[in-house]
Scaffold this motif. Structure first.
Motif, short mmCIF file in Angstrom:
data_model
loop_
_atom_site.label_atom_id
_atom_site.label_comp_id
_atom_site.label_asym_id
_atom_site.label_seq_id
_atom_site.Cartn_x
_atom_site.Cartn_y
_atom_site.Cartn_z
N LYS A 77 15.14 88.02 72.36
CA LYS A 77 15.84 88.10 73.63
C LYS A 77 16.40 89.50 73.86
CE LYS A 77 19.43 85.78 76.37
NZ LYS A 77 20.45 84.70 76.38
N LEU A 78 16.92 90.11 72.77
CA LEU A 78 17.51 91.45 72.88
C LEU A 78 16.46 92.54 72.95
CD1 LEU A 78 20.48 91.15 70.34
CD2 LEU A 78 20.64 91.35 72.83
N TYR A 79 15.37 92.37 72.19
CA TYR A 79 14.34 93.41 72.11
C TYR A 79 12.95 92.81 72.38
CZ TYR A 79 17.93 96.32 69.95
OH TYR A 79 19.07 97.05 69.70
N PRO A 80 12.71 92.34 73.60
CA PRO A 80 11.42 91.69 73.91
C PRO A 80 10.23 92.64 73.88
CG PRO A 80 12.71 92.02 75.91
CD PRO A 80 13.60 92.38 74.77
N GLN A 81 10.49 93.96 73.91
CA GLN A 81 9.40 94.93 73.91
C GLN A 81 9.32 95.72 72.61
OE1 GLN A 81 7.14 95.14 76.45
NE2 GLN A 81 8.23 93.31 77.16
N SER A 82 9.95 95.21 71.55
CA SER A 82 9.91 95.90 70.27
C SER A 82 8.70 95.44 69.48
CB SER A 82 11.18 95.63 69.47
OG SER A 82 11.04 96.07 68.13
N GLU A 83 7.77 96.35 69.25
CA GLU A 83 6.57 96.02 68.49
C GLU A 83 6.93 95.52 67.09
OE1 GLU A 83 3.36 98.50 65.88
OE2 GLU A 83 4.26 99.48 67.63
N ILE A 84 7.89 96.18 66.43
CA ILE A 84 8.24 95.82 65.06
C ILE A 84 8.87 94.43 65.01
CG2 ILE A 84 9.70 96.40 63.08
CD1 ILE A 84 9.40 99.34 63.86
N ASN A 88 7.29 91.27 63.12
CA ASN A 88 8.06 90.62 62.04
C ASN A 88 8.36 89.16 62.38
OD1 ASN A 88 8.05 92.99 60.62
ND2 ASN A 88 10.16 93.56 61.09
N THR A 89 8.70 88.91 63.65
CA THR A 89 8.96 87.54 64.08
C THR A 89 7.70 86.69 63.94
OG1 THR A 89 10.67 88.25 65.64
CG2 THR A 89 9.68 86.08 66.01
N GLY A 90 6.56 87.25 64.33
CA GLY A 90 5.30 86.53 64.16
C GLY A 90 5.03 86.19 62.71
#
Length: 414
Positions: A77-84, A88-90
């Motif tokens: 929610k905070l960083y929806p465009q963060s590749e890292i 990592n979430t994936g």
């Protein structure tokens, strides 16, 4: 963050917690700062990622999966465009067995950075697990694709120009409908992975605006909500090598009741139907065969499964699939037909009243020669329309007229 910021003390506290390896506390401070002072998110991102990575490891180690999921949701929610963070979430979602959600994260990471090697490798690895290999063989079957395209084109030329592709997968049938001049095309797919893959395929072919995609089972579609009106043509490939294993009867029966425009009285031969299903029907055939290779595959410790009374062996037998799929023409040592092929049953998908799903069938089949019955081989002719047929039959090697042959046959082990 500037020292004169009213929230600078929280920033210092977060950094101190990070140094002391109190990752949960550090993450709580970072989340607070990012929410109350959004302009600081870029400055916080690197430390946020470090705290997130370590804290998710702690939560996973302690089995606190609910907290882990909440943590990942907050991060996205905070960083929806963060590749890292997306990658990592994936990876964390994949560990939890949430493969569809993991795929979505890897795809989003690639949208942010198409050169992300880690996201690409993760996506390819998951796709290899989720997309069954038969998809690739099917999509490369030019004769099959050509037959479906021809049948769809004919139906649209006849006026069936509002199309729903059920189980759309990669979207190939939807694209055939667009290319054939359909007025409206809808595609529904229940698998999130296949749904997103289909969207990628449509985009790559510049058809993302031409096909309305729906992430649902067809039996969950609501007229007026998911699609504005009933359709005049259903196209589907929801058949397996045993014909009915993917629930085509239930799918088509529901479609006629809720999704297709009602047709006139089927007994009135002069009435022009306003709706149609492709494939239009199927005829199932069978044949008794003798085959050493099949017999060996269904033996345990040298004994046939049905001949043993051993409890352990019986347990294994109960877990076996009721049938296997083979290309009979490629079996080691070949096979010997013990009977002539005979028709088992047939279905008319354009007349759901004929389905009679609880059919009680029995046959007396004369033997062609002496031998040991190792299996009943069954196959079917899939009648796309009145002229175009695909067959999974084992005996036909070449195409004949408009008939195309798959040669992948269901085996009911005796």
């Amino acid at each position: 963050m500037q020292a004169n910021s009213r929230y600078f003390q929280h920033f210092q506290a977060a950094k101190n917690c990070l140094r002391r390896e109190k990752y949960g506390d550090a993450l709580a401070h970072f989340v607070f700062l990012a929410n109350v002072e959004p302009s600081s998110k870029d400055v916080l991102e690197e430390d946020f990622i470090v705290a997130l990575r370590h804290w998710t490891e702690v939560l996973e180690c302690h089995g606190e999966l609910d907290k882990l999921m909440v943590c990942l949701q907050q991060a996205l929610k905070l960083y929806p465009q963060s590749e890292i963070i997306l990658t990592n979430t994936g990876a964390n979602l994949l560990k939890l067995g949430l493969t569809d959600e993991a795929v979505s994260c890897f795809r989003r990471a690639l949208y942010v950075n198409p050169r992300s090697i880690r996201a690409k490798e993760n996506l390819e690895n998951v796709a290899n697990m989720l997309v069954e290999r038969w998809h690739f063989r099917m999509l490369n079957d030019k004769k099959r694709n050509s037959a479906y395209k021809q049948a769809i084109c004919k139906a649209i030329d006849q006026g069936h120009d509002v199309v729903l592709d059920i189980g759309s997968g990669t979207g190939i049938l939807s694209m055939f409908a667009v290319q054939s001049g359909a007025r409206e095309v809808y595609g529904c797919e229940m698998s999130k992975t296949m749904f997103e893959m289909g969207q990628d395929v449509l985009k790559a072919n510049n058809m993302e605006e031409s096909v309305h995609t729906i992430h649902k089972k067809s039996t969950e579609i609501t007229i007026g909500q998911d699609i504005p009106e009933r359709v005049s043509l259903i196209v589907t490939e929801t058949v397996d090598c045993g014909l009915l294993g993917e629930g085509i009867l239930t799918t088509v029966e529901h479609a006629w009741a809720h999704l297709l425009m009602p047709s006139p009285d089927l007994h009135n031969t002069n009435a022009k139907p306003v709706s149609k299903v492709i494939p239009g029907g199927a005829v199932v055939y069978a044949m008794a065969i003798m085959c050493d290779d099949i017999r060996n595959q269904t033996s345990i410790g040298g004994e046939r499964m049905e001949q043993t009374s051993d409890t352990a062996s019986s347990g294994i037998r109960d877990q076996l699939e009721p049938y296997s799929t083979e290309c009979l023409n490629r079996l080691r040592g070949g096979f010997i037909p013990l009977s002539h092929p005979f028709k088992v049953t047939e279905y008319d998908f354009n007349n759901p009243d004929s389905f009679n799903k609880d059919r009680n069938l029995s046959f007396e089949i004369p033997a062609m020669c002496d031998g040991r019955v190792d299996a009943i081989a069954t196959w079917f002719d899939l009648q796309l329309d009145e002229e175009i047929t695909l067959s999974t039959g084992p005996m036909m090697i070449h195409s004949v007229g408009s008939r195309q042959f798959f040669q992948f046959t269901q085996l009911l082990v005796i």
